[in-house]
Design a protein around this motif. Structure first.
Motif, PDB file in Angstrom:
ATOM      1  N   LEU A  54       0.814  -1.211   0.000  1.00  0.00           N
ATOM      2  CA  LEU A  54       0.000   0.000   0.000  1.00  0.00           C
ATOM      3  C   LEU A  54       0.849   1.264   0.000  1.00  0.00           C
ATOM      4  O   LEU A  54       0.311   2.362   0.025  1.00  0.00           O
ATOM      5  CB  LEU A  54      -0.927   0.002   1.228  1.00  0.00           C
ATOM      6  N   ARG A  55       2.157   1.107  -0.044  1.00  0.00           N
ATOM      7  CA  ARG A  55       3.064   2.254   0.038  1.00  0.00           C
ATOM      8  C   ARG A  55       3.492   2.727  -1.351  1.00  0.00           C
ATOM      9  O   ARG A  55       3.302   2.031  -2.349  1.00  0.00           O
ATOM     10  CB  ARG A  55       4.301   1.882   0.853  1.00  0.00           C
ATOM     11  N   SER A  56       4.107   3.889  -1.392  1.00  0.00           N
ATOM     12  CA  SER A  56       4.596   4.439  -2.661  1.00  0.00           C
ATOM     13  C   SER A  56       5.941   3.862  -3.061  1.00  0.00           C
ATOM     14  O   SER A  56       6.360   4.005  -4.207  1.00  0.00           O
ATOM     15  CB  SER A  56       4.703   5.963  -2.578  1.00  0.00           C
TER      16      SER A  56
ATOM     17  N   ARG B  74       6.369   2.893  -6.731  1.00  0.00           N
ATOM     18  CA  ARG B  74       5.018   2.631  -7.223  1.00  0.00           C
ATOM     19  C   ARG B  74       4.694   3.574  -8.369  1.00  0.00           C
ATOM     20  O   ARG B  74       4.877   4.785  -8.264  1.00  0.00           O
ATOM     21  CB  ARG B  74       3.988   2.794  -6.104  1.00  0.00           C
TER      22      ARG B  74
ATOM     23  N   PRO C 151      -1.975   6.162  -5.599  1.00  0.00           N
ATOM     24  CA  PRO C 151      -1.981   5.306  -4.407  1.00  0.00           C
ATOM     25  C   PRO C 151      -3.295   4.542  -4.301  1.00  0.00           C
ATOM     26  O   PRO C 151      -4.306   4.927  -4.895  1.00  0.00           O
ATOM     27  CB  PRO C 151      -1.836   6.309  -3.265  1.00  0.00           C
TER      28      PRO C 151
ATOM     29  N   SER D 199       3.053  -1.994   5.207  1.00  0.00           N
ATOM     30  CA  SER D 199       1.674  -1.992   4.703  1.00  0.00           C
ATOM     31  C   SER D 199       0.760  -2.758   5.648  1.00  0.00           C
ATOM     32  O   SER D 199      -0.380  -2.339   5.907  1.00  0.00           O
ATOM     33  CB  SER D 199       1.619  -2.611   3.308  1.00  0.00           C
TER      34      SER D 199
ATOM     35  N   THR E  85       3.153  -1.955 -11.730  1.00  0.00           N
ATOM     36  CA  THR E  85       2.925  -1.187 -10.509  1.00  0.00           C
ATOM     37  C   THR E  85       4.231  -0.840  -9.814  1.00  0.00           C
ATOM     38  O   THR E  85       4.485   0.318  -9.509  1.00  0.00           O
ATOM     39  CB  THR E  85       2.019  -1.966  -9.534  1.00  0.00           C
TER      40      THR E  85
END
Length: 249
Positions: A28-30, A37, A41, A67, A203
């Protein structure tokens, strides 16, 4: 609530089935180490109201501890055999190990671990396996995690509504234990689900490399669709951008 699956990005997918919310391999992080990523987001709602999180193996782009902490340490984690000590060491209180063939009920959904042909090791956890998962309620969904084709794959396919199949990785090339677009299409032909959604592409990518070798960010789904037309024309292939969902009605 209608049954649906949202592609969050990389190997992260949110399955909403029979009123149960299950999240796979959450990143879920950049940024994860040297991997950045690409794209927006995940939606803030992705990590809320979860009934369980499914971890396929311990590689950092699948078992991302920051995450998981964002989701919360009290959410049930379903993990491969040998992996529980990693999460318990970091304060996660509800960890269940599943070896291939083991099942656990999450609400109305039976979650069964299945074989995966992929190294699941992480520094300090050399005995941990890699698995995929079958989610079975009114619908039947297969999340492959990371895998190559294996001998028992065809046997998973009876009555599948959806297969989430990896078609690439996180860099310009693939190591062993992965599906590329052609092998993913061959896997889809073996499974013959009603629908397949490609995952694990476009991604995460090494920081800065996209300026010089951008192809793996966008080309895998195009190649996958072309191979699907040739190898598994009976299967509907649906490419989702991160954040897009498909209904299983």
């Amino acid at each position: 609530m209608a049954d649906r699956v949202t592609y969050v990005g990389h190997a992260t997918a949110l399955a909403e089935l029979d009123g149960v919310r299950l999240l796979t391999d959450p990143v879920l992080r950049s940024r994860v180490g040297p991997l950045r990523r690409h794209g927006g987001p995940p939606a803030a709602s992705t990590a809320s109201g979860l009934d369980a999180v499914l971890i396929s193996h311990l590689h950092h782009d699948h078992a991302d501890l920051p995450s998981l902490r964002r989701i919360g340490r009290d959410v049930p984690l379903l993990v491969p055999r040998g992996a529980a000590p990693l999460f318990e060491r970091h304060g996660f209180s509800r960890v269940s190990e599943l070896a291939p063939g083991d099942s656990i009920a999450v609400g109305a959904i039976a979650v069964t671990a299945v074989e995966a042909r992929h190294s699941g090791e992480r520094r300090g956890f050399r005995g941990a396996e890699a698995v995929g998962y079958l989610l079975e309620g009114r619908r039947r969904v297969y999340f492959a995690g990371d895998t190559d084709i294996f001998a028992g794959m065809e046997g998973l396919g009876a009555g599948l509504d959806l297969a989430l199949l990896p078609i690439w990785g996180w860099g310009p090339s693939l190591g062993p234990g992965h599906l590329d677009p052609e092998r993913a299409a061959r896997a889809a032909a073996l499974l013959s689900p009603r629908m397949v959604v490609p995952i694990h592409w476009g991604t995460l990518y090494p920081l800065g490399l996209a300026r010089f070798r951008p192809g793996p960010l966008r080309s895998p789904p195009r190649e996958f669709l072309a191979r699907m037309r040739a190898l598994a024309p009976q299967v509907e292939a649906r490419v989702l951008e991160p954040g897009e969902a498909v209904s299983l009605a």
